[in-house]
Structures are given as C-alpha cells and as structure tokens.
Design an enzyme around this catalytic site. Structure first.
Site, PDB file in Angstrom:
ATOM      1  N   ASN A 170      25.514 -18.482   5.638  1.00 25.16           N
ATOM      2  CA  ASN A 170      26.497 -17.944   6.587  1.00 25.16           C
ATOM      3  C   ASN A 170      27.014 -19.141   7.365  1.00 25.16           C
ATOM      4  O   ASN A 170      26.309 -19.689   8.212  1.00 25.16           O
ATOM      5  CB  ASN A 170      25.829 -16.922   7.518  1.00 25.16           C
ATOM      6  CG  ASN A 170      26.763 -16.478   8.635  1.00 25.16           C
ATOM      7  OD1 ASN A 170      27.955 -16.787   8.624  1.00 25.16           O
ATOM      8  ND2 ASN A 170      26.207 -15.755   9.596  1.00 25.16           N
ATOM      9  N   LYS A 216      29.315 -19.273   9.530  1.00 23.27           N
ATOM     10  CA  LYS A 216      29.760 -18.951  10.901  1.00 23.27           C
ATOM     11  C   LYS A 216      31.130 -19.605  11.158  1.00 23.27           C
ATOM     12  O   LYS A 216      31.938 -19.710  10.244  1.00 23.27           O
ATOM     13  CB  LYS A 216      28.690 -19.353  11.912  1.00 23.27           C
ATOM     14  CG  LYS A 216      27.327 -18.760  11.525  1.00 23.27           C
ATOM     15  CD  LYS A 216      26.294 -18.797  12.603  1.00 23.27           C
ATOM     16  CE  LYS A 216      25.006 -18.135  12.105  1.00 23.27           C
ATOM     17  NZ  LYS A 216      23.965 -18.065  13.120  1.00 23.27           N
ATOM     18  N   HIS A 244      26.705  -8.724  11.802  1.00 29.21           N
ATOM     19  CA  HIS A 244      25.873  -9.845  12.264  1.00 29.21           C
ATOM     20  C   HIS A 244      25.655  -9.717  13.774  1.00 29.21           C
ATOM     21  O   HIS A 244      26.550  -9.271  14.497  1.00 29.21           O
ATOM     22  CB  HIS A 244      26.556 -11.175  11.924  1.00 29.21           C
ATOM     23  CG  HIS A 244      25.657 -12.350  12.133  1.00 29.21           C
ATOM     24  ND1 HIS A 244      25.433 -12.881  13.382  1.00 29.21           N
ATOM     25  CD2 HIS A 244      24.898 -13.068  11.266  1.00 29.21           C
ATOM     26  CE1 HIS A 244      24.570 -13.886  13.263  1.00 29.21           C
ATOM     27  NE2 HIS A 244      24.237 -14.019  11.996  1.00 29.21           N
ATOM     28  N   GLU A 298      25.804 -11.792  16.062  1.00 27.03           N
ATOM     29  CA  GLU A 298      26.828 -12.474  16.870  1.00 27.03           C
ATOM     30  C   GLU A 298      28.082 -11.610  17.005  1.00 27.03           C
ATOM     31  O   GLU A 298      28.724 -11.600  18.056  1.00 27.03           O
ATOM     32  CB  GLU A 298      27.157 -13.842  16.250  1.00 27.03           C
ATOM     33  CG  GLU A 298      26.003 -14.823  16.473  1.00 27.03           C
ATOM     34  CD  GLU A 298      25.852 -15.890  15.398  1.00 27.03           C
ATOM     35  OE1 GLU A 298      26.782 -16.097  14.591  1.00 27.03           O
ATOM     36  OE2 GLU A 298      24.770 -16.516  15.353  1.00 27.03           O
ATOM     37  N   GLU A 320      17.431 -10.155  10.616  1.00 27.65           N
ATOM     38  CA  GLU A 320      17.559 -11.386  11.390  1.00 27.65           C
ATOM     39  C   GLU A 320      17.143 -11.141  12.832  1.00 27.65           C
ATOM     40  O   GLU A 320      17.942 -10.639  13.636  1.00 27.65           O
ATOM     41  CB  GLU A 320      19.023 -11.863  11.379  1.00 27.65           C
ATOM     42  CG  GLU A 320      19.551 -12.165   9.993  1.00 27.65           C
ATOM     43  CD  GLU A 320      20.734 -13.121  10.048  1.00 27.65           C
ATOM     44  OE1 GLU A 320      20.642 -14.164   9.394  1.00 27.65           O
ATOM     45  OE2 GLU A 320      21.719 -12.850  10.757  1.00 27.65           O
ATOM     46  N   GLY A 336      19.353 -19.632  15.145  1.00 21.64           N
ATOM     47  CA  GLY A 336      19.860 -20.870  15.735  1.00 21.64           C
ATOM     48  C   GLY A 336      18.932 -21.486  16.775  1.00 21.64           C
ATOM     49  O   GLY A 336      19.344 -22.353  17.538  1.00 21.64           O
ATOM     50  N   SER A 366      16.746 -19.311  11.423  1.00 22.98           N
ATOM     51  CA  SER A 366      16.138 -20.630  11.341  1.00 22.98           C
ATOM     52  C   SER A 366      15.417 -20.903  10.019  1.00 22.98           C
ATOM     53  O   SER A 366      14.407 -21.611   9.993  1.00 22.98           O
ATOM     54  CB  SER A 366      15.193 -20.864  12.534  1.00 22.98           C
ATOM     55  OG  SER A 366      15.920 -20.846  13.753  1.00 22.98           O
TER      56      SER A 366
HETATM   57  P1  13P Z   1      20.306 -20.039  11.571  1.00 20.88           P
HETATM   58  O1  13P Z   1      19.785 -20.206  10.157  1.00 20.88           O
HETATM   59  O2  13P Z   1      21.197 -21.143  11.994  1.00 20.88           O
HETATM   60  O3  13P Z   1      19.210 -19.703  12.534  1.00 20.88           O
HETATM   61  O4  13P Z   1      21.272 -18.741  11.519  1.00 20.88           O
HETATM   62  C1  13P Z   1      20.800 -17.582  10.961  1.00 20.88           C
HETATM   63  C2  13P Z   1      21.908 -16.617  10.836  1.00 20.88           C
HETATM   64  O5  13P Z   1      22.404 -16.089  11.827  1.00 20.88           O
HETATM   65  C3  13P Z   1      22.421 -16.347   9.487  1.00 20.88           C
HETATM   66  O6  13P Z   1      23.282 -15.262   9.496  1.00 20.88           O
END
Ligand code: 13P
Length: 249
Positions: free
Chosen positions: A10, A12, A95, A97, A167, A173, A213
């Site tokens: 992903n 982002k 997601h 976010e 997740e 992150g 992560s």
């Molecule tokens: P990270 O791997 O950067 O923690 O992000 C995970 C994520 O949100 C994947 O959709």
C-alpha cells in the site's frame, strides 16, 4: 486446498507517476514468485503508468480507494468502472487512514465492497482496533462488528474472492508490529466470523492478511501462522525490502 498467499504493498500518498515507474522497474526482478499473489496498490494517478510498467510480470495493480456510485456529480472521486478500464484488479477498501481522515464508516465500506464486487474488482477490506480498544479488551468484538457490516449482502461466492486485511491501528507506521500471537488470534477470529456468516467452505477460501509495520524480519514468522495468508505492507513496500517480504521463505 491450501490458500495462496497474497502480499500487497500500500503505497499510500507516495510516489509521483515517474517515481512509480522507476520503483516498479527496480522491484520487478525482486518480487518474482509463484508462491504468492503480488499486488501494488498505488495512488490513482499512478495507476495507468503502473499497469503499463507491470505488463508481462507477476505484479498486479490495485487501487487505494474508490467511490460507491457508478458515475456522476462526485467531484474528485474515482469510479469502479474507471479502475477496471485502467487495468486494476484489486482495491483497498476502508483503510483506517480513510476512516480517520476521510470520514469513512462501516456503512460506506459495505457500499464500496458491494460496488467493487459488481465490477469484479477484488476488495482488500481493512479492519483493525485502536490501542484504547485493545487495552479495553474489546478487540475481537470490534473486529467482528466491522466484518459483519462490511459483508452485509455480500454473497458466499463473492466473499470467497475477498481479501481481509487485519491492521491494528497502533501498529501502522509505528514500527510496533503486533506479536505473531496477537495477529494470529485476530485473524483466526475473523475466519471464524466468516465461517458463522457463510459456512466452512468460504471461511477456508477467504484470504486474511496482517498489516502494520511488516518488515523483512517480521514477515516470515507472521506469514507462517495458520490463519495469516500474507500481508498488507506500507512503508516497506516502497523499498527493496519488499522483495524480501514477498520471498519471505
Ligand atoms: P506500515 O507497513 O507502514 O506500518 O503500514 C501498514 C499499512 O497501513 C498498510 O495498509
């Protein structure tokens, strides 16, 4: 039949179109595998050059979002037909976010999931608890609710082709990966929930990823768990490490 792993990046809000092409060129030789489906979920504006750059490889292109209407006066949104026409096969839906910054809810997630299936897009449906919820001991209840709403009016046949990404928000992150026990426990609970909704066949077929992560060092143990069928990878999907994650064995 054993489930095939699915390992998705992903990206982002990272990578301009030209950076996207350069990254795919760099990662192409590193992500070759027969053991897993490999998906790059990229920003909307990167989709067309990414599909072109990934032609002839095992890389499939996914979107990070879509809208739940067919077309019309929804300024700034992307429709499922646009994604399909551009060569997209997967779409991340819900997601954390998007839930946090763009007001997505379990209900809009459900609408998007239904619309994605209508267009034969494979949704990667995200769920996950906050740190407070985990500390309160309500993780499993919360996730079960997210799953039940996301799958309202979804048929068993459709559900079999869905991907669920577990997740935990506190692991995204932060560099704070869930323990394998925590990740396996929730992924098993998700599979049990799908079993209650659709029966054992569907529960066995559906693929459940862990995200939060994930790194080259944590992937092997996570992906070896009985109910973890791969990962949704953020930060590490933008680096050569993604090749190691895909070839985690
Ligand atoms: P990270 O791997 O950067 O923690 O992000 C995970 C994520 O949100 C994947 O959709």
């Amino acid at each position: 039949m054993a489930r095939k792993k699915i390992i998705a990046g992903n990206w982002k809000m990272n990578m301009t179109p030209s950076e996207a092409v350069a990254l795919i060129e760099k990662l192409k030789p590193l992500v070759v595998t027969d053991d897993a489906d490999v998906v790059f979920c990229v920003p909307a504006i990167d989709i067309i050059p990414a599909v072109e750059a990934a032609k002839g490889t095992n890389i499939r292109i996914g979107a990070e979002n879509m809208y739940f209407e067919e077309k019309g006066a929804f300024t700034g949104e992307i429709s499922p037909a646009m994604l399909v026409d551009a060569g997209v096969e997967y779409v991340i839906i819900g997601h954390s976010e998007r839930r946090e910054y763009f007001a997505e809810t379990d209900e809009t997630v459900n609408k998007k999931v239904l619309k994605a299936f209508e267009h034969n897009l494979k949704p990667i449906i995200c769920c996950g608890e906050s740190l407070t919820q985990r500390e309160q001991g309500i993780t499993i209840d919360w996730i079960r609710q997210q799953i039940k709403i996301a799958f309202l009016n979804v048929t068993a046949q459709q559900a079999k082709t869905a991907v669920i990404a577990y997740e935990p928000i506190w692991a995204i992150g932060t560099g704070k990966v869930a323990t394998t026990e925590q990740a396996q426990e929730v992924c098993a609970a998700i599979r049990a929930c799908i079993g209650e909704l659709y029966g054992a066949d569907t529960a066995e077929a559906i693929r459940i990823q862990y995200g939060g992560s994930v790194s080259a060092s944590s992937a092997p143990e996570l992906f070896a768990q009985a109910d973890i069928d791969g990962g949704l990878v953020g930060g590490a999907s933008l680096k050569e490490d993604f090749g190691k994650i895909v070839n985690y064995k």
